[in-house]
Design a protein around this motif. Structure first.
Motif, PDB file in Angstrom:
ATOM      1  N   VAL A   1       0.434   7.116  -3.635  1.00 45.17           N
ATOM      2  CA  VAL A   1      -1.010   6.657  -3.625  1.00 45.17           C
ATOM      3  C   VAL A   1      -1.651   6.509  -4.942  1.00 45.17           C
ATOM      4  CG1 VAL A   1      -3.350   7.710  -2.783  1.00 45.17           C
ATOM      5  CG2 VAL A   1      -1.213   7.754  -1.510  1.00 45.17           C
ATOM      6  N   ARG A   2      -1.368   7.486  -5.826  1.00 38.66           N
ATOM      7  CA  ARG A   2      -2.019   7.481  -7.006  1.00 38.66           C
ATOM      8  C   ARG A   2      -1.607   6.162  -7.959  1.00 38.66           C
ATOM      9  NH1 ARG A   2      -2.068  14.051  -8.522  1.00 38.66           N
ATOM     10  NH2 ARG A   2      -3.784  14.336  -7.066  1.00 38.66           N
ATOM     11  N   ALA A   3      -0.181   5.851  -7.932  1.00 33.15           N
ATOM     12  CA  ALA A   3       0.103   4.585  -8.625  1.00 33.15           C
ATOM     13  C   ALA A   3      -0.616   3.608  -7.829  1.00 33.15           C
ATOM     14  CB  ALA A   3       1.554   4.688  -8.347  1.00 33.15           C
ATOM     15  N   ALA A   4      -0.824   3.343  -6.610  1.00 30.76           N
ATOM     16  CA  ALA A   4      -1.352   2.106  -6.172  1.00 30.76           C
ATOM     17  C   ALA A   4      -2.765   2.213  -6.413  1.00 30.76           C
ATOM     18  CB  ALA A   4      -1.197   2.295  -4.551  1.00 30.76           C
ATOM     19  N   ARG A   5      -3.453   3.264  -6.703  1.00 29.79           N
ATOM     20  CA  ARG A   5      -4.927   3.434  -6.974  1.00 29.79           C
ATOM     21  C   ARG A   5      -4.927   2.698  -8.508  1.00 29.79           C
ATOM     22  NH1 ARG A   5      -8.357   7.515  -6.052  1.00 29.79           N
ATOM     23  NH2 ARG A   5      -9.964   5.720  -6.691  1.00 29.79           N
ATOM     24  N   ASP A   6      -4.000   3.293  -9.417  1.00 30.11           N
ATOM     25  CA  ASP A   6      -4.225   3.201 -10.762  1.00 30.11           C
ATOM     26  C   ASP A   6      -3.534   1.870 -11.254  1.00 30.11           C
ATOM     27  OD1 ASP A   6      -5.658   5.617 -10.670  1.00 30.11           O
ATOM     28  OD2 ASP A   6      -3.559   6.673 -11.364  1.00 30.11           O
ATOM     29  N   SER A   7      -2.954   1.178 -10.292  1.00 37.74           N
ATOM     30  CA  SER A   7      -2.377  -0.074 -10.980  1.00 37.74           C
ATOM     31  C   SER A   7      -3.397  -1.449 -10.810  1.00 37.74           C
ATOM     32  CB  SER A   7      -1.370  -0.589  -9.943  1.00 37.74           C
ATOM     33  OG  SER A   7      -1.591  -1.211  -8.694  1.00 37.74           O
ATOM     34  N   GLU A   8      -2.837  -2.422 -11.469  1.00 41.07           N
ATOM     35  CA  GLU A   8      -3.657  -3.816 -11.309  1.00 41.07           C
ATOM     36  C   GLU A   8      -3.662  -4.105  -9.795  1.00 41.07           C
ATOM     37  OE1 GLU A   8      -5.567  -5.383 -13.630  1.00 41.07           O
ATOM     38  OE2 GLU A   8      -5.186  -3.627 -14.944  1.00 41.07           O
ATOM     39  N   PRO A   9      -4.796  -4.581  -9.204  1.00 42.00           N
ATOM     40  CA  PRO A   9      -4.824  -4.978  -7.724  1.00 42.00           C
ATOM     41  C   PRO A   9      -3.590  -6.029  -7.564  1.00 42.00           C
ATOM     42  CG  PRO A   9      -6.965  -5.484  -8.853  1.00 42.00           C
ATOM     43  CD  PRO A   9      -5.942  -4.867  -9.991  1.00 42.00           C
ATOM     44  N   LEU A  10      -3.192  -5.977  -6.297  1.00 44.31           N
ATOM     45  CA  LEU A  10      -2.323  -6.674  -5.680  1.00 44.31           C
ATOM     46  C   LEU A  10      -3.045  -7.241  -4.420  1.00 44.31           C
ATOM     47  CD1 LEU A  10       1.388  -4.802  -5.018  1.00 44.31           C
ATOM     48  CD2 LEU A  10       0.468  -6.336  -7.057  1.00 44.31           C
ATOM     49  N   ALA A  11      -2.634  -8.617  -4.191  1.00 47.12           N
ATOM     50  CA  ALA A  11      -3.284  -9.035  -2.985  1.00 47.12           C
ATOM     51  C   ALA A  11      -2.752  -8.744  -1.725  1.00 47.12           C
ATOM     52  CB  ALA A  11      -3.150 -10.421  -2.881  1.00 47.12           C
ATOM     53  N   PRO A  12      -3.347  -8.294  -0.779  1.00 47.62           N
ATOM     54  CA  PRO A  12      -2.914  -7.775   0.619  1.00 47.62           C
ATOM     55  C   PRO A  12      -1.569  -8.148   0.969  1.00 47.62           C
ATOM     56  CG  PRO A  12      -5.224  -8.381   1.157  1.00 47.62           C
ATOM     57  CD  PRO A  12      -4.742  -9.005  -0.431  1.00 47.62           C
ATOM     58  N   TRP A  13      -1.374  -9.244   0.804  1.00 51.71           N
ATOM     59  CA  TRP A  13       0.222  -9.845   1.269  1.00 51.71           C
ATOM     60  C   TRP A  13       1.267  -9.684  -0.072  1.00 51.71           C
ATOM     61  CZ3 TRP A  13      -4.264 -12.869   0.287  1.00 51.71           C
ATOM     62  CH2 TRP A  13      -4.217 -13.618  -0.602  1.00 51.71           C
ATOM     63  N   GLU A  14       0.996  -9.164  -1.066  1.00 47.86           N
ATOM     64  CA  GLU A  14       1.841  -8.789  -1.842  1.00 47.86           C
ATOM     65  C   GLU A  14       2.416  -7.579  -1.639  1.00 47.86           C
ATOM     66  OE1 GLU A  14       1.278 -11.309  -5.985  1.00 47.86           O
ATOM     67  OE2 GLU A  14      -0.540  -9.943  -5.539  1.00 47.86           O
ATOM     68  N   SER A  15       3.721  -7.497  -1.676  1.00 50.96           N
ATOM     69  CA  SER A  15       4.305  -6.060  -1.650  1.00 50.96           C
ATOM     70  C   SER A  15       4.879  -5.273  -2.989  1.00 50.96           C
ATOM     71  CB  SER A  15       5.557  -6.069  -0.748  1.00 50.96           C
ATOM     72  OG  SER A  15       5.343  -6.491   0.533  1.00 50.96           O
ATOM     73  N   PRO A  16       4.420  -4.113  -3.469  1.00 49.02           N
ATOM     74  CA  PRO A  16       4.866  -3.929  -4.723  1.00 49.02           C
ATOM     75  C   PRO A  16       6.292  -3.813  -4.968  1.00 49.02           C
ATOM     76  CG  PRO A  16       4.190  -1.962  -3.250  1.00 49.02           C
ATOM     77  CD  PRO A  16       3.809  -3.171  -2.378  1.00 49.02           C
ATOM     78  N   SER A  17       7.062  -3.733  -3.702  1.00 46.73           N
ATOM     79  CA  SER A  17       8.496  -3.753  -3.862  1.00 46.73           C
ATOM     80  C   SER A  17       9.020  -5.112  -4.318  1.00 46.73           C
ATOM     81  CB  SER A  17       9.131  -3.409  -2.636  1.00 46.73           C
ATOM     82  OG  SER A  17       8.736  -4.231  -1.573  1.00 46.73           O
ATOM     83  N   ALA A  18       8.172  -6.099  -4.102  1.00 44.88           N
ATOM     84  CA  ALA A  18       8.396  -7.551  -4.574  1.00 44.88           C
ATOM     85  C   ALA A  18       8.165  -7.752  -5.980  1.00 44.88           C
ATOM     86  CB  ALA A  18       7.793  -8.358  -3.575  1.00 44.88           C
ATOM     87  N   VAL A  19       7.407  -6.810  -6.695  1.00 43.08           N
ATOM     88  CA  VAL A  19       6.859  -7.150  -8.031  1.00 43.08           C
ATOM     89  C   VAL A  19       7.766  -6.081  -8.844  1.00 43.08           C
ATOM     90  CG1 VAL A  19       4.898  -7.060  -9.546  1.00 43.08           C
ATOM     91  CG2 VAL A  19       4.668  -7.570  -7.258  1.00 43.08           C
ATOM     92  N   GLU A  20       8.523  -6.689  -9.854  1.00 44.54           N
ATOM     93  CA  GLU A  20       9.212  -6.027 -10.726  1.00 44.54           C
ATOM     94  C   GLU A  20       8.333  -4.945 -11.661  1.00 44.54           C
ATOM     95  OE1 GLU A  20      11.785  -8.552 -13.152  1.00 44.54           O
ATOM     96  OE2 GLU A  20      12.618  -7.024 -14.203  1.00 44.54           O
ATOM     97  N   GLY A  21       9.101  -3.738 -11.757  1.00 42.11           N
ATOM     98  CA  GLY A  21       8.481  -2.761 -12.373  1.00 42.11           C
ATOM     99  C   GLY A  21       7.445  -1.864 -11.962  1.00 42.11           C
ATOM    100  N   LEU A  22       6.894  -2.290 -10.799  1.00 41.38           N
ATOM    101  CA  LEU A  22       5.826  -1.510 -10.148  1.00 41.38           C
ATOM    102  C   LEU A  22       6.304  -0.103  -9.523  1.00 41.38           C
ATOM    103  CD1 LEU A  22       3.208  -3.640  -8.341  1.00 41.38           C
ATOM    104  CD2 LEU A  22       3.024  -2.394 -10.328  1.00 41.38           C
ATOM    105  N   ILE A  23       7.542  -0.202  -8.908  1.00 39.76           N
ATOM    106  CA  ILE A  23       7.903   0.837  -8.283  1.00 39.76           C
ATOM    107  C   ILE A  23       8.851   1.667  -9.135  1.00 39.76           C
ATOM    108  CG2 ILE A  23       9.201   2.044  -6.238  1.00 39.76           C
ATOM    109  CD1 ILE A  23       8.492  -0.502  -4.717  1.00 39.76           C
ATOM    110  N   SER A  24       8.745   3.051  -9.400  1.00 42.89           N
ATOM    111  CA  SER A  24       9.535   3.826 -10.105  1.00 42.89           C
ATOM    112  C   SER A  24      11.099   3.794  -9.932  1.00 42.89           C
ATOM    113  CB  SER A  24       8.876   5.224 -10.373  1.00 42.89           C
ATOM    114  OG  SER A  24       9.828   5.979 -10.665  1.00 42.89           O
ATOM    115  N   GLU A  25      11.983   3.805 -11.142  1.00 49.81           N
ATOM    116  CA  GLU A  25      13.383   3.854 -10.692  1.00 49.81           C
ATOM    117  C   GLU A  25      13.563   5.343 -10.055  1.00 49.81           C
ATOM    118  OE1 GLU A  25      15.213   2.955 -14.324  1.00 49.81           O
ATOM    119  OE2 GLU A  25      14.603   0.840 -14.396  1.00 49.81           O
ATOM    120  N   GLU A  26      12.870   6.315 -10.284  1.00 48.29           N
ATOM    121  CA  GLU A  26      12.962   7.495  -9.739  1.00 48.29           C
ATOM    122  C   GLU A  26      12.372   7.692  -8.330  1.00 48.29           C
ATOM    123  OE1 GLU A  26      11.315  10.125 -12.723  1.00 48.29           O
ATOM    124  OE2 GLU A  26      12.747   9.481 -14.344  1.00 48.29           O
ATOM    125  N   ASN A  27      11.997   6.551  -7.631  1.00 48.16           N
ATOM    126  CA  ASN A  27      11.321   6.625  -6.415  1.00 48.16           C
ATOM    127  C   ASN A  27      12.344   7.042  -5.512  1.00 48.16           C
ATOM    128  OD1 ASN A  27       9.618   5.996  -4.050  1.00 48.16           O
ATOM    129  ND2 ASN A  27      11.356   4.327  -3.804  1.00 48.16           N
TER     130      ASN A  27
END
Lengths: 227, 111
Positions: free
Chosen positions: A44-70
């Motif tokens: 939640v904190r990562a989502a709030r602190d990131s540059e905004p994505l459009a609703p239809w954009e998944s963070p999993s589809a954007v390179e580097g947005l999801i931590s490798e330690e997820n």
């Protein structure tokens, strides 16, 4: 220990409840471990602190947005970001696509509870320029992951228990621990849910009930929530 | 709190229309907008105004209520919570007045 150290006149019950909620996040849930529940809050904190994505954009589809330690399923991460940043765009089809990726419907309810609580508590801290609530060490017990045969999909997208009250109070009823957390927060940040409709006139701390309802309705509109 | 006038829905629709009969209604509505927009300059200015006009305890309690509805809206919208039976017909006029009928969540809440 209080959640916040500040000169602002934060009521002790509010301060203590936010600290209590952080402990509840670290507790083993019905479907998620303590570490996973804290990972939900961190996401939640990562989502709030990131540059905004459009609703239809998944963070999993954007390179580097999801931590490798997820440690969370990708469908859970995508749901956390969407619920956090675009709640007014959610549809039954979107929900079906998330649980269709293998996320148990009751696990989804628990996730929604934690995501929603983290949004409320962090928004409070951010608006008052306070340090966000620190996260405790997680419980190491494993979740039972036992479906409750008494809950079923009837009125909501998600399974609910047969309890009385407004539909929003039923929404998390498949996971009573999260319903209890919601009610704990309601009692210190809004109105005790038991008094929601029975007492429409009493002041709530320093605010009149009418001021409370103006703030509640204005915020709900800004978040494009029809309910 | 003193109610000096009939309560209306102006402060809910937007912060430019007045207090709606609620003490500090427009100011509290602007506070909600600043919290939502997360514009630090706007937020700092509004917070100062709330403290000056109503006090720091009102600021803290108002922020708490607004923050709470970042939880309630997400619970309602992420679970497909339908409008409660008995509230659909009586709220038609209110929903038009506060301008929520264009929301995506309307379709979901009325299924």
């Amino acid at each position: 220990m209080p959640a916040y150290l500040t000169e602002l006149p934060i009521r002790p019950d509010l301060n203590e409840t936010h600290e209590e909620l952080a402990k509840r996040w670290a507790t083993t849930g019905l479907w998620w471990s303590g570490a996973e529940r804290l990972a939900i809050v961190e996401e939640v904190r990562a989502a709030r602190d990131s540059e905004p994505l459009a609703p239809w954009e998944s963070p999993s589809a954007v390179e580097g947005l999801i931590s490798e330690e997820n440690i969370l399923p990708i469908s859970a991460v995508d749901a956390i970001w969407r619920i956090t940043n675009h709640p007014g765009t959610l549809t039954a089809e979107w929900h079906a696509s998330i649980v269709g990726q293998g996320l148990n419907p009751e696990a989804y309810v628990e996730l929604v509870g934690v995501v929603a609580q983290a949004n409320a508590i962090d928004r409070f801290a951010d608006a008052l320029n306070l340090e966000r609530v620190s996260l405790p060490e997680p419980s190491h017990l494993e979740p039972a992951k036992s479906p409750d045969p008494s809950v079923q999909v009837s009125s909501h997208w998600v399974p609910t228990a047969q309890i009385k009250g407004p539909n929003v109070v039923k929404a998390l009823s498949a996971v009573p621990f999260e319903n209890e957390s919601m009610q704990l927060l309601s009692s210190v940040q809004y109105v005790g849910l038991g008094d929601l409709l029975s007492d429409l006139v009493s002041d709530q701390n320093s605010l009149s009930r009418m001021q409370v309802e103006v703030i509640a309705a204005r915020t709900s509109k800004l978040n494009e929530c029809f309910y | 709190m003193n109610q000096d006038a009939e309560v209306t829905f102006e402060a809910i629709d937007n912060s430019e229309s007045g207090d709606g009969g609620v003490e500090h209604g427009a100011l509290l509505s602007r506070l909600c907008e600043a919290i939502y927009n997360e514009d630090q300059d706007q937020l700092a200015s509004i917070k100062d105004q709330v403290i000056e006009s109503a006090g720091a305890d009102v600021l803290v309690d108002a922020v708490a209520v607004s923050a709470h509805f970042y939880m309630m809206t997400r619970i309602a919208d992420a679970t497909g919570t339908p409008l409660d039976a008995g509230s659909v017909e009586p709220s038609i006029q209110i929903r038009e007045l506060v301008g929520v009928n264009a929301f995506t969540s309307r379709r979901e809440a009325q299924k």
